[in-house]
Design a protein around this motif. Structure first.
Motif, PDB file in Angstrom:
ATOM      1  N   UNK A  33       3.515 -10.806 -14.806  1.00 47.63           N
ATOM      2  CA  UNK A  33       4.106  -9.837 -15.733  1.00 47.63           C
ATOM      3  C   UNK A  33       4.315  -8.490 -15.042  1.00 47.63           C
ATOM      4  N   UNK A  34       3.350  -8.073 -14.232  1.00 45.01           N
ATOM      5  CA  UNK A  34       3.485  -6.802 -13.522  1.00 45.01           C
ATOM      6  C   UNK A  34       4.710  -6.815 -12.614  1.00 45.01           C
ATOM      7  N   UNK A  35       4.930  -7.920 -11.928  1.00 49.63           N
ATOM      8  CA  UNK A  35       6.088  -8.043 -11.045  1.00 49.63           C
ATOM      9  C   UNK A  35       7.384  -7.990 -11.839  1.00 49.63           C
ATOM     10  N   UNK A  41      -1.619  -9.372  -0.249  1.00 52.10           N
ATOM     11  CA  UNK A  41      -0.820  -8.312   0.368  1.00 52.10           C
ATOM     12  C   UNK A  41       0.672  -8.487   0.145  1.00 52.10           C
ATOM     13  N   UNK A  42       1.172  -9.726   0.326  1.00 51.58           N
ATOM     14  CA  UNK A  42       2.611  -9.935   0.185  1.00 51.58           C
ATOM     15  C   UNK A  42       3.070  -9.762  -1.251  1.00 51.58           C
ATOM     16  N   UNK A  67       2.884  -5.972  -2.141  1.00 51.58           N
ATOM     17  CA  UNK A  67       4.005  -5.268  -1.508  1.00 51.58           C
ATOM     18  C   UNK A  67       5.301  -5.509  -2.264  1.00 51.58           C
ATOM     19  N   UNK A  68       5.456  -6.720  -2.806  1.00 55.42           N
ATOM     20  CA  UNK A  68       6.655  -7.045  -3.576  1.00 55.42           C
ATOM     21  C   UNK A  68       6.721  -6.218  -4.853  1.00 55.42           C
ATOM     22  N   UNK A  69       5.585  -6.100  -5.539  1.00 49.16           N
ATOM     23  CA  UNK A  69       5.538  -5.303  -6.772  1.00 49.16           C
ATOM     24  C   UNK A  69       5.824  -3.833  -6.450  1.00 49.16           C
ATOM     25  N   UNK A  76      -5.868  -1.515   2.332  1.00 53.29           N
ATOM     26  CA  UNK A  76      -4.519  -2.095   2.226  1.00 53.29           C
ATOM     27  C   UNK A  76      -3.906  -2.258   3.614  1.00 53.29           C
ATOM     28  N   UNK A  77      -2.828  -3.050   3.691  1.00 53.59           N
ATOM     29  CA  UNK A  77      -2.193  -3.227   4.992  1.00 53.59           C
ATOM     30  C   UNK A  77      -1.184  -2.111   5.263  1.00 53.59           C
ATOM     31  N   UNK A  78      -0.697  -2.078   6.488  1.00 54.69           N
ATOM     32  CA  UNK A  78       0.217  -1.023   6.924  1.00 54.69           C
ATOM     33  C   UNK A  78       1.522  -1.051   6.144  1.00 54.69           C
ATOM     34  N   UNK A  79       2.019  -2.254   5.856  1.00 56.69           N
ATOM     35  CA  UNK A  79       3.314  -2.390   5.171  1.00 56.69           C
ATOM     36  C   UNK A  79       3.301  -1.698   3.812  1.00 56.69           C
ATOM     37  N   UNK A  80       2.166  -1.806   3.097  1.00 57.20           N
ATOM     38  CA  UNK A  80       2.071  -1.173   1.781  1.00 57.20           C
ATOM     39  C   UNK A  80       2.135   0.344   1.898  1.00 57.20           C
ATOM     40  N   UNK A  81       1.413   0.888   2.861  1.00 61.44           N
ATOM     41  CA  UNK A  81       1.462   2.332   3.085  1.00 61.44           C
ATOM     42  C   UNK A  81       2.867   2.776   3.453  1.00 61.44           C
ATOM     43  N   UNK A  82       3.533   1.993   4.286  1.00 61.82           N
ATOM     44  CA  UNK A  82       4.895   2.353   4.703  1.00 61.82           C
ATOM     45  C   UNK A  82       5.845   2.424   3.522  1.00 61.82           C
TER      46      UNK A  82
END
Length: 649
Positions: A129-131, A158-159, A162-164, A191-197
């Motif tokens: 639902x969040x997505x 993580x994936x 990151x999508x949300x 968290x991973x780097x991709x989320x921060x980016x």
């Protein structure tokens, strides 16, 4: 005899009734109600509940959302919310809808379910639902669900997360929420780097440079490694905040570590540093950087083995005990996006080499001319582009009416052993005659004759052509620089003072910081920048001196009123949080009121959580009539107003 027979019949009927009742009552205790019901009523309720539940399941299985909603409303009115399995199925079906109305209903239903019975909905269903809500740009509802999942002690993969977040940060409100949520996540896990980016890039996109700086410091605190994308986005934040020293240090570490295939990406970092050199009005430093860029081979790593990393100071490299972030400049994720939407303004990339744009060239020409240092400009032009570039600049100067400057560059170029073509001399000469500067023209004619470019000066004069500037873009950029120079801009002294203030605050040198802050306040030409206020607030916040922050808020209000200072959402939100921590509820409501007036987003959930963490029972059982003093009565009203605003009953 007759009476005895009647008694036996009544007893037999009573036994039959009791047996029949026992056979009709199910063995599962969950269908029992807490109140006593007549046998007939109980039987009707059981059958009605089963029928409605079956109808709901059938409608959900057939994806008839309208029918399912009607049946659900009947069920809820009679028996409350269905069991966990049915609720999860119902919310899942609603989450798959592309209709925002159904998604809104799903969010409302989820909020109700969580309020009544927190474990009723599974984390998987909440994630779906969040997505869906994030994809539909219903950012607040989506983020509230993410926070609920986090409160349960769960963090999305993580994936998936990151999508949300990728959908959340498409809007300004979503970026505010995503950045606040990211801070919460860091309290639980790394968290991973991709989320921060993703979040950092959106902060740059929507102008939340102050929030971006906080996130960079958070990366260092939780030991998240910065990759090539992070480095470029960080450079954007540094540029927006006027942090030249930090960006210079980053550039120094990168020299010799940039893989050839990443040179195109890193031009944004050099672009940001060049922008700051111009903001600081440091033309000499800008020229040195331009020379470095034109020698791209010195920036590139000779070998591309492994992911070499280094630690970069965050805040100020002068503070030995300060934060440091691990940086891996060669690591660029395959599907990674730099998050930089705009083209570089000052640095170009062509044929695997870095270069400069006409905008950069115009700033250098105008800067050197303004500072009266044209010989250095001539040296730079010769080093970067030889006689061809010199000819373009001379041509543009003539078209701008800067004839003497054009003549000086011409002389310097000749002295350096780069003889210019006849056409360039003729343009300067024509400019002199057109402006009735005959003495200058005579001097130039003698030079041309001495160089063997002309043999019959009078005849050459008669055939002078009036040609347009060949580099029209350079001419236009020079015109822009003149116009920009006439407008009021942030003085370079203010940037210098901000750098000093930042160092003192990070070093906890409160006395020096306050002195520098007061010096900034006394500048009459230009008001303090947002960074000035942010830096001093951040220091007081780290020291727990919330009363001093109320004084800074007073300074901000005065500058808004008298100097047209425009404050951003991230600065005001930082004030709200600090005033909450300090218990200054009148100031809290004052800032919130200003944000509402300006149409800025207020993160009520974050405010509410902050309040409950620190002041959960404040004035909970107190009435206004219990207040002893006027100040206490006013404080009570402000607390009451805040609780009502964030929805605390």
């Amino acid at each position: 005899m007759f009476r005895k027979r009647n008694l036996l019949l009544v007893e037999s009927l009573r036994r039959f009734d009791s047996t029949a009742l026992r056979s009709r009552i199910p063995s599962k205790p969950t269908l029992f109600c807490t109140t006593v019901q007549p046998p007939a009523g109980l039987s009707w309720e059981v059958s009605s509940q089963s029928i409605l539940k079956k109808k709901l399941e059938t409608a959900l299985k057939a994806h008839r959302v309208d029918d399912a909603w009607d049946v659900f409303k009947d069920f809820k009115r009679l028996y409350g919310l269905p069991d966990s399995a049915t609720m999860n199925r119902f919310v899942t079906v609603l989450a798959y809808s592309s209709d925002s109305i159904w998604l809104s209903k799903a969010a409302d239903l989820t909020r109700l379910a969580l309020k009544q019975n927190s474990p009723l909905l599974s984390c998987d269903v909440l994630t779906k639902l969040s997505l869906s809500l994030a994809r539909a740009q219903m950012a607040e509802s989506s983020c509230n669900i993410l926070r609920t999942i986090l409160e349960r002690g769960h963090v999305l993969a993580s994936d998936v997360l990151s999508l949300v977040v990728m959908h959340l940060v498409k809007t300004e409100v979503g970026t505010c929420l995503a950045s606040s949520y990211l801070v919460q996540v860091c309290d639980v896990t790394k968290p991973d780097t991709a989320l921060f980016n993703l979040v950092l890039a959106s902060c740059v996109r929507f102008g939340f440079s102050l929030r971006g700086q906080e996130l960079i410091e958070l990366m260092a605190k939780v030991h998240v490694v910065a990759d090539a994308s992070s480095i470029v986005i960080m450079s954007c934040v540094f540029e927006m905040n006027g942090m030249r020293d930090e960006l210079r240090k980053l550039k120094e570490h990168l020299v010799g570590h940039v893989p050839p295939q990443h040179l195109r990406h890193y031009r944004h970092l050099f672009d940001n540093l060049l922008s700051l050199e111009f903001k600081f009005d440091d033309v000499a430093s800008a020229a040195r950087l331009v020379l470095d860029l034109c020698k791209s081979k010195d920036l590139v790593s000779g070998q591309n083995l492994g992911f070499d990393s280094f630690f970069l100071p965050v805040g100020s490299h002068h503070i030995k005990s300060g934060l440091k972030i691990r940086v891996t400049p060669k690591l660029l994720q395959r599907d990674s996006s730099l998050g930089v939407d705009t083209e570089a303004r000052f640095v170009s990339y062509e044929n695997s080499k870095l270069g400069i744009t006409n905008k950069t060239l115009a700033k250098l020409v105008y800067g050197y001319k303004r500072h009266g240092n044209l010989p250095e400009l001539s040296k730079l032009l010769v080093s970067v582009g030889g006689s061809k570039l010199c000819a373009e600049v001379i041509d543009a100067c003539v078209s701008m009416g800067w004839l003497e400057a054009a003549h000086d560059i011409l002389d310097d170029t000749d002295s350096a052993g780069h003889t210019m073509e006849l056409d360039t001399y003729r343009k300067v000469l024509f400019g002199y005659y057109k402006s009735n500067m005959f003495r200058n023209a005579e001097v130039l004619l003698k030079q041309m004759a001495k160089a063997g470019l002309i043999t019959d000066p009078p005849n050459e004069i008669m055939v002078l052509p009036e040609t347009e500037c060949k580099n029209a873009e350079l001419r236009a950029r020079l015109a822009e620089e003149i116009k920009a120079g006439e407008q009021m801009k942030v003085p370079n002294m203010l940037y210098e003072l901000n750098s000093s203030l930042h160092y003192f605050c990070k070093a906890k040198m409160q006395g020096d910081a306050v002195t520098t802050y007061r010096k900034i306040q006394k500048m009459k030409i230009f008001p303090p920048t947002l960074q000035s206020f942010w830096i001093i607030i951040d220091m007081y916040s780290s020291l727990g001196k919330y009363r001093e922050i109320t004084v800074v808020w007073g300074d901000i209000k005065r500058n808004m009123a008298s100097r047209d200072l425009e404050v951003t959402q991230d600065l005001l939100e930082k004030l709200v949080v600090n005033f909450l921590r300090g218990g200054y509820f009148e100031r809290v409501m004052e800032v919130i009121s200003y944000m509402k007036e300006k149409g800025m987003y207020n993160d009520l959930t974050m405010y509410k959580n902050e309040y409950l963490k620190l002041h959960k029972n404040l004035y909970r059982n107190l009435r206004a009539s219990d207040a002893v003093t006027e100040a206490q009565a006013q404080r009570f009203e402000h607390v009451k107003a805040f609780r009502k605003f964030v929805g605390i009953v």
